[in-house]
Design an enzyme around this catalytic site. Sequence first.
Site, PDB file in Angstrom:
ATOM      1  N   SER A 254       0.795  -1.001  -0.026  1.00 53.57           N
ATOM      2  CA  SER A 254      -0.100   0.090   0.120  1.00 53.57           C
ATOM      3  C   SER A 254       0.770   1.187  -0.062  1.00 53.57           C
ATOM      4  O   SER A 254       2.064   1.202   0.248  1.00 53.57           O
ATOM      5  CB  SER A 254      -0.784   0.004   1.224  1.00 53.57           C
ATOM      6  N   LYS A 255       0.333   2.366  -0.550  1.00 53.43           N
ATOM      7  CA  LYS A 255       1.091   3.417  -0.548  1.00 53.43           C
ATOM      8  C   LYS A 255       1.681   4.021   0.722  1.00 53.43           C
ATOM      9  O   LYS A 255       2.469   4.808   0.882  1.00 53.43           O
ATOM     10  CB  LYS A 255       0.308   4.497  -1.131  1.00 53.43           C
ATOM     11  N   ARG A 256       1.256   3.501   1.902  1.00 57.37           N
ATOM     12  CA  ARG A 256       1.623   3.814   3.170  1.00 57.37           C
ATOM     13  C   ARG A 256       2.726   3.003   3.766  1.00 57.37           C
ATOM     14  O   ARG A 256       3.386   3.333   4.761  1.00 57.37           O
ATOM     15  CB  ARG A 256       0.453   3.890   4.187  1.00 57.37           C
TER      16      ARG A 256
END
Length: 477
Positions: A254-256
Amino acid sequence: MERVRVRYAPSPTGHLHIGGARTALFNYLFAKHHGGDFIFRLEDTDVARNIEGGEASQLKNLEWLGIIPDESPLKPVEKYAPYRQMERLDIYKKYIDILLEKGYAYKCFCTPEELEEEHERQVASGVAPMYNRKCANLTAQQVKANEDAGMPYTIRVRVPENKVYEFEDMIRSKVSFESKDIGDWVIQKANGIPTYNFAVVIDDHTMEITHVFRGEEHLSNTPKQIMIFEMLGWEAPKYGHMTLIVNENRKKLSKRDETIMQFVSQYKEEGYLPDAMFNFMALLGWSPEGEQEIFTKDELIAAFDENRLSKSPSMFDKEKLIWVNNRYIKERSLGEVVALCQPFLEEAYDLSDKSQEWIEMLVSVYHDQLSYGKEIVKLTSLFFNDDLQLDDEAREFMQDESIPNTLDVFSNQIAAIEDFNRENVQAAIKATQKEAKVKGKMLFMPLRIATTGIMHGPDLASSIVLIGKEKVLDRLK
Ligand code: GLU
């Protein structure tokens, strides 16, 4: 077979992410394998989320990877242009009107508050939330009255009853959805802009897209898209939904996620090589026959076979990327590797008293082991650090009684060198071996520890040359 045309259709809401790059890459490989076209199209209808320079950044990073579109907003083909959805609104309007006219779609005047209330009611009573069709059967007069009163509306598609949407996915085989699970969904928002699931169909049809490879998060969108294709009497492209990319903990990338650099530009900034990235990403969810892992772009194009796309998630293995990148760096000429490394060295250290020749020698010492450009900074720190701190093991080693004499002899040898190059330093080491009567570990280790401060490092003679005669003599004392 008709000419293969595929597309990569990012939203300009961010920079090129690893997942997006992989989608682009597989579409590209498929197109080129079949001698077809790879199209870059922009899905920019979510206006509030678009970022400044998003399109340019996507294109620039793709180009860096060597994924060059045959068509794009900057390289339009008249027949298919424009390539940005916000410039295609009149095209969408034409088809929305057809759907309205045929009764496949209707205007919905429900307010967001009403919809929210209904949604909560449905959730509370344990039914799957879905639009209640309140506006599905308004009379023409009612619609007109609402419009005359200036009420905002969305346009919804009237989902057929009791229909099964079935398609042959290129990766997952047969996939099917029932229409009863799909509520009447919005094809045009209250601001007059169509939604993704509608616009994508119009684009795929009018741009003659034949195959679509995209992430599995789009699987549930596919029946909605097929529905529109059917209503307009068109044939849908073939779909292939790729599995997730996961991190080393088997969690969806995920982008996080902070364990992995997520954006292609970050790899470029750290000094990874684009063809190594291309090679590595091609193996993220696809595998060729056999054991080979290093492939040129042309080899990948020739070998690409969509039947070998993985049915299970693919792990982003950082160690493997480093291994692949190192293999590519090794193949590069020293000049190329110096060009890759020098900016990182310049940023980290003061090179004002170093010659270009010295920098080249420094890089050459690490050429074979270097994993990525920026790593050169860490690897070479010993050449920029004047404060030698021996660890306990090194200190203990230096207690051996033969050592003072060895260092003395070597010191005299070094002092006598006029042309301080690797060959002459090598000869000085040899001469020390004879004169001090020590060899192997008892020869090399004291010299290495005394001159570099560490027990293991790159080629000794080169290291000594890099440190420089004066400093070496100083340290030997
Ligand atoms: N804009 C969509 C995305 O970025 C593309 C979806 C598609 O390929 O149909 O995920």
